[in-house]
Scaffold this active site. Structure first.
Site, PDB file in Angstrom:
ATOM      1  CB  SER A  47      -0.946  -0.055   1.205  1.00 18.54           C
ATOM      2  OG  SER A  47      -1.968   0.909   1.096  1.00 18.54           O
ATOM      3  CG  ASP A 177      -1.302  -1.685   5.442  1.00 19.82           C
ATOM      4  OD1 ASP A 177      -1.402  -1.468   4.225  1.00 19.82           O
ATOM      5  OD2 ASP A 177      -1.009  -0.801   6.266  1.00 19.82           O
TER       6      ASP A 177
END
Length: 453
Positions: A47, A177
């Site tokens: 991300s 993440d």
């Protein structure tokens, strides 16, 4: 010493997790890690962490990464789709376009897919969600294209999916993440995880806050589960493995605050640097001893409530120690007192972040603060005394080796004062009237009652 070393005897991985474009914070952390002499054989990004990973893989040093972030024009993040796409609302692919990221943001940050593919300073991996197969896919540096980099930060709703070789790719945050497993599989004995996704107990009102909460739930939940799985795996394999987690003390302001100028890259970098320096002074790694204890994992990313807090910035400029310099200050007024981050513009090409910031209010309306900084390996201390009612000037003293290197009155232009007043804002409070009330109460901290350091 370089932050990257493919031949380092100790197998250490740097994992940069996401957090939107607030990951300018990462640049400050990287500076602190480099100063501490840490070296990494592998860097992984997911991300927003793809920005920092791609910069390192493009040959950008932490110092230059901070410089790029400070100079970045954020407008590139807000490019719209072609006008006619918005007329077919039911078939709208996203709210915005990725063209600004491709054409402006990546080049301004120094990110080059060609340099990434040829870089042998370390192993680099970039994580994307393969939407077609519903799996997280780790792309090694030699196979990276600009499409994969864009896909890795294409958050559903805000940017469209990226087609690659007949499949669709997106931001991997909904799966995880941070890819600790990739680091483990590459032989890491130690992982340094830089975490920016929020982890606070308060559930906020509003659709945007709740969208963010969904990301926080998915990201933190996947991280805690993965930590436990890897410690169990290391125990089975008789392998040493530990994880350092560097996370902000308070949840970072969200992306809209950054894009609209309510927080700036300099403050985010200074926060990352100061907080990483504090962690490095007393590191506390997670090990297999914490296995099966989810509360310990949760505590590793837990952050204090961000508000109510009034944030504003000040910049004082003038001739100090023989040349023109500027002191940048980022204030967060909290009910418990001020939290401060600072940097010193040493010259036009060098801005150094501060650490070990101390602050006090010796009398109503007065503020005394200091921070340490490193300039070309030399340590300096910056002392600042200012009148919080006027903020037109500040008395600044520069110390080196316990000797005064310079002392002067630095000034803030009228235009800068107006700008800082305009962008001052309250975080952690919902509702217009509630923010107005909180603003008045927080300003009173500086103007009415003394507060000890």
């Amino acid at each position: 010493m370089s932050l990257l070393d493919p031949n380092a005897p100790y197998r250490r991985s740097l994992v940069l997790a996401g957090g939107g474009i607030r990951v300018a914070y990462h640049a400050g952390v990287l500076l602190a890690l480099e100063e501490a002499g840490l070296t990494f054989r592998h860097v992984d990004g997911t991300s927003g962490g793809i920005f920092g990973t791609a910069m390192l893989a493009s040959g950008i040093t932490p110092t230059d990464a901070a410089r790029h972030w400070r100079r970045l024009h954020l407008g590139g993040f807000m490019k719209p789709l072609p006008f006619w796409d918005y007329l077919r609302w039911g078939a709208l692919p996203a709210l915005g376009s990725a063209t600004g990221v491709r054409d402006k943001i990546f080049p301004e940050l120094g990110i080059s897919p060609d340099r990434i593919r040829s870089n042998e300073d370390a192993d680099f991996t970039f994580n994307v969600c393969n939407f077609t197969q519903k799996v997280l896919q780790s792309i090694p540096g030699p196979e990276v294209t600009v499409d994969y980099l864009v896909a890795g930060i294409s958050l559903p709703l805000f940017m469209p999916a990226v087609p690659i070789a007949g499949e669709s790719f997106l931001d991997g945050v909904w799966i995880k993440d941070a890819n600790l497993t990739e680091a483990y599989n590459r032989g890491a004995e130690e992982v340094w995880l830089v975490w920016c996704i929020g982890n606070t107990p308060t559930y906020r009102s509003g659709l945007f806050h709740q969208y963010v909460h969904m990301i926080e739930i998915a990201a933190n939940g996947a991280l805690f589960e993965e930590m436990d799985q890897l410690f169990a795996r290391a125990a089975r394999e008789g392998r040493a493995f530990r994880i350092h987690v560097l996370a902000p003390e308070y949840a970072l302001p969200l992306d809209p605050d950054f894009v609209t100028g309510k927080i700036d890259a300099d403050t985010l970098i200074n926060m990352g640097y100061a907080e990483a320096k504090r962690y490095l002074a007393h590191p506390r790694a997670l090990t297999g001893a914490q296995r099966g204890n989810p509360a310990v994992y949760a505590a590793s990313t837990a952050m204090r409530e961000p508000g109510p807090a009034l944030h504003f910035r000040q910049q004082f400029r003038g001739r100090l120690a023989g040349r023109e310099r500027q002191v940048n200050l980022g204030f967060f007024l909290r009910p418990t007192g001020p939290q401060l981050f600072g940097s010193l513009v040493w010259d036009k090409d060098k801005t150094v972040s501060g650490f070990d910031v101390t602050a006090s209010i010796p009398a109503p309306g007065q503020c005394a603060l200091s921070f340490r900084c490193l300039v070309d390996g030399q340590e300096y201390t910056v002392e600042v005394h200012l009148n919080m009612r006027a903020l037109s000037s500040a008395s600044v003293t520069l110390w080196k080796d316990r000797q005064v290197a310079g002392s002067a009155q630095l000034y803030q232009s009228f235009g800068q004062r107006l700008r800082n007043r305009w962008f001052a804002y309250v975080i952690g409070v919902d509702g217009v009237f509630a923010r107005i009330k909180a603003r008045q109460q927080l300003k009173a901290i500086f103007t009415q009652k003394p507060i000890a350091p």
